[in-house]
Design a protein around this motif. Structure first.
Motif, PDB file in Angstrom:
ATOM      1  N   ILE A 184     -92.203  -9.839  27.405  1.00 46.49           N
ATOM      2  CA  ILE A 184     -92.605 -11.205  27.049  1.00 46.49           C
ATOM      3  C   ILE A 184     -92.732 -11.344  25.532  1.00 46.49           C
ATOM      4  N   ILE A 185     -93.295 -10.329  24.882  1.00 47.77           N
ATOM      5  CA  ILE A 185     -93.394 -10.362  23.420  1.00 47.77           C
ATOM      6  C   ILE A 185     -92.000 -10.433  22.809  1.00 47.77           C
ATOM      7  N   GLU A 186     -91.083  -9.620  23.336  1.00 45.90           N
ATOM      8  CA  GLU A 186     -89.704  -9.635  22.846  1.00 45.90           C
ATOM      9  C   GLU A 186     -89.072 -11.010  23.059  1.00 45.90           C
ATOM     10  N   TYR A 187     -89.349 -11.620  24.215  1.00 49.88           N
ATOM     11  CA  TYR A 187     -88.826 -12.957  24.524  1.00 49.88           C
ATOM     12  C   TYR A 187     -89.351 -13.981  23.515  1.00 49.88           C
ATOM     13  N   LEU A 188     -90.635 -13.918  23.220  1.00 53.57           N
ATOM     14  CA  LEU A 188     -91.232 -14.855  22.267  1.00 53.57           C
ATOM     15  C   LEU A 188     -90.658 -14.651  20.866  1.00 53.57           C
ATOM     16  N   VAL A 189     -90.451 -13.389  20.492  1.00 50.41           N
ATOM     17  CA  VAL A 189     -89.868 -13.092  19.179  1.00 50.41           C
ATOM     18  C   VAL A 189     -88.449 -13.647  19.089  1.00 50.41           C
ATOM     19  N   ASN A 190     -87.658 -13.439  20.134  1.00 48.95           N
ATOM     20  CA  ASN A 190     -86.262 -13.880  20.127  1.00 48.95           C
ATOM     21  C   ASN A 190     -86.117 -15.393  20.188  1.00 48.95           C
ATOM     22  N   ASN A 191     -87.188 -16.076  20.594  1.00 52.71           N
ATOM     23  CA  ASN A 191     -87.152 -17.536  20.651  1.00 52.71           C
ATOM     24  C   ASN A 191     -87.926 -18.162  19.496  1.00 52.71           C
ATOM     25  N   ARG A 192     -88.060 -17.409  18.425  1.00 52.23           N
ATOM     26  CA  ARG A 192     -88.835 -17.886  17.276  1.00 52.23           C
ATOM     27  C   ARG A 192     -88.046 -18.826  16.387  1.00 52.23           C
ATOM     28  N   GLU A 193     -86.707 -18.848  16.539  1.00 53.51           N
ATOM     29  CA  GLU A 193     -85.875 -19.586  15.592  1.00 53.51           C
ATOM     30  C   GLU A 193     -86.297 -21.043  15.470  1.00 53.51           C
ATOM     31  N   ASP A 194     -86.638 -21.639  16.609  1.00 53.07           N
ATOM     32  CA  ASP A 194     -87.062 -23.029  16.605  1.00 53.07           C
ATOM     33  C   ASP A 194     -88.563 -23.076  16.830  1.00 53.07           C
ATOM     34  N   GLY A 195     -89.317 -23.241  15.756  1.00 50.89           N
ATOM     35  CA  GLY A 195     -90.763 -23.246  15.865  1.00 50.89           C
ATOM     36  C   GLY A 195     -91.295 -24.385  16.713  1.00 50.89           C
ATOM     37  N   LYS A 196     -90.461 -25.407  16.980  1.00 51.26           N
ATOM     38  CA  LYS A 196     -90.905 -26.560  17.758  1.00 51.26           C
ATOM     39  C   LYS A 196     -90.606 -26.397  19.247  1.00 51.26           C
ATOM     40  N   LYS A 197     -89.896 -25.338  19.597  1.00 54.85           N
ATOM     41  CA  LYS A 197     -89.550 -25.126  20.998  1.00 54.85           C
ATOM     42  C   LYS A 197     -90.802 -24.796  21.797  1.00 54.85           C
ATOM     43  N   ARG A 198     -91.018 -25.532  22.882  1.00 57.80           N
ATOM     44  CA  ARG A 198     -92.217 -25.353  23.693  1.00 57.80           C
ATOM     45  C   ARG A 198     -91.937 -24.349  24.803  1.00 57.80           C
ATOM     46  N   ILE A 199     -92.622 -23.220  24.763  1.00 59.67           N
ATOM     47  CA  ILE A 199     -92.443 -22.165  25.758  1.00 59.67           C
ATOM     48  C   ILE A 199     -93.628 -22.197  26.712  1.00 59.67           C
ATOM     49  N   THR A 200     -93.339 -22.217  27.999  1.00 62.76           N
ATOM     50  CA  THR A 200     -94.391 -22.324  29.005  1.00 62.76           C
ATOM     51  C   THR A 200     -94.394 -21.112  29.931  1.00 62.76           C
ATOM     52  N   GLU A 201     -95.469 -20.998  30.684  1.00 58.85           N
ATOM     53  CA  GLU A 201     -95.593 -19.936  31.682  1.00 58.85           C
ATOM     54  C   GLU A 201     -94.464 -20.029  32.703  1.00 58.85           C
ATOM     55  N   GLU A 202     -94.156 -21.250  33.127  1.00 62.07           N
ATOM     56  CA  GLU A 202     -93.093 -21.456  34.111  1.00 62.07           C
ATOM     57  C   GLU A 202     -91.740 -21.022  33.554  1.00 62.07           C
ATOM     58  N   MET A 203     -91.480 -21.323  32.295  1.00 63.97           N
ATOM     59  CA  MET A 203     -90.218 -20.947  31.658  1.00 63.97           C
ATOM     60  C   MET A 203     -90.058 -19.424  31.616  1.00 63.97           C
ATOM     61  N   ILE A 204     -91.134 -18.729  31.270  1.00 65.55           N
ATOM     62  CA  ILE A 204     -91.098 -17.264  31.208  1.00 65.55           C
ATOM     63  C   ILE A 204     -90.891 -16.680  32.605  1.00 65.55           C
ATOM     64  N   SER A 205     -91.568 -17.260  33.586  1.00 65.98           N
ATOM     65  CA  SER A 205     -91.442 -16.800  34.973  1.00 65.98           C
ATOM     66  C   SER A 205     -90.002 -16.920  35.458  1.00 65.98           C
ATOM     67  N   ARG A 206     -89.367 -18.049  35.151  1.00 62.72           N
ATOM     68  CA  ARG A 206     -87.971 -18.252  35.562  1.00 62.72           C
ATOM     69  C   ARG A 206     -87.042 -17.284  34.844  1.00 62.72           C
TER      70      ARG A 206
END
Length: 223
Positions: free
Chosen positions: A12-34
């Motif tokens: 999950i940490i790696e996922y959050l790091v890799n999705n850092r490019e767009d600081g406005k992108k909203r990441i949710t629990e459901e998105m991570i689960s999928r």
């Protein structure tokens, strides 16, 4: 934390790091689960753990983001890391072999190649491999778990720095106490020389992180 949950936390940490490019992108629990194809219960448990550890924060309307650290927090964490890695490299000098030096040099080449290609993901991978190898060579298992936990915070700092560089087109400074110089210091067999080099390497990174925070605040006020 159980091994399976720990692996999910790392992913999950790696996922959050890799999705850092767009600081406005909203990441949710459901998105991570999928994304990981797991139920929301273990994801929720891991996110709660990461929040308690002070690595992430969940805000209504903003989703899951890495925590923003103060200058004082950054200074304290890097200072602890400097002490731990300085101890590790002193132990590593006693144990290091030619094969170990060869492996470290391969990580240096990997890191330098990533920098040339401006591939931050590969660069961070090489950086982690290099520092983890130093800890492994030290031969202290307990030290390994302590440093890896502290280095997680450094990863979070870098996310904020990368956003600052991208958004404000800031200059990326290069650490003068490079991995190449650390390997050369190790090769001398002198623990004092090696300790000084790793200490300067980490404290330079600390000061750069703090400078980046200050620069970001100045740019925000100008907007």
């Amino acid at each position: 934390m159980k091994t399976k949950r720990k692996r999910l936390a790392d992913r999950i940490i790696e996922y959050l790091v890799n999705n850092r490019e767009d600081g406005k992108k909203r990441i949710t629990e459901e998105m991570i689960s999928r994304y990981f194809r797991v139920s929301r219960t273990p994801v929720r448990e891991v996110l709660k753990y990461l929040e308690q550890e002070g690595l992430i924060q969940t805000r209504r309307g903003r989703g899951i983001t890495f925590k923003e650290f103060s200058e004082e927090e950054i200074r304290e964490i890097y200072d602890v890391r400097a002490v731990l890695e300085e101890f590790a490299i002193v132990q590593a000098v006693k144990n290091i072999t030619q094969d170990d030096l060869k492996r470290l040099r391969s990580y240096v080449r990997m890191y330098n190649k990533a920098r040339e290609k401006k591939d931050r993901t590969k660069g961070e991978e090489a950086d982690h491999l290099f520092h983890n190898a130093l800890i492994e060579i030290s031969g202290n298992r307990y030290l390994s778990s302590l440093i890896k936990r502290i280095r997680l915070f450094s990863t979070v700092f870098k996310v904020g720095i990368d956003r600052e560089v991208s958004r404000y087109k800031s200059k990326v400074d290069i650490n003068p106490y490079s991995h190449t110089k650390i390997v050369k210091a190790l090769a001398t067999g002198n623990p004092e020389v090696a300790a000084e080099m790793i200490r300067n390497h980490i404290l330079w990174a600390r000061d750069y992180a703090i400078k980046s925070i200050r620069r970001k605040e100045v740019m925000k006020r100008r907007e």
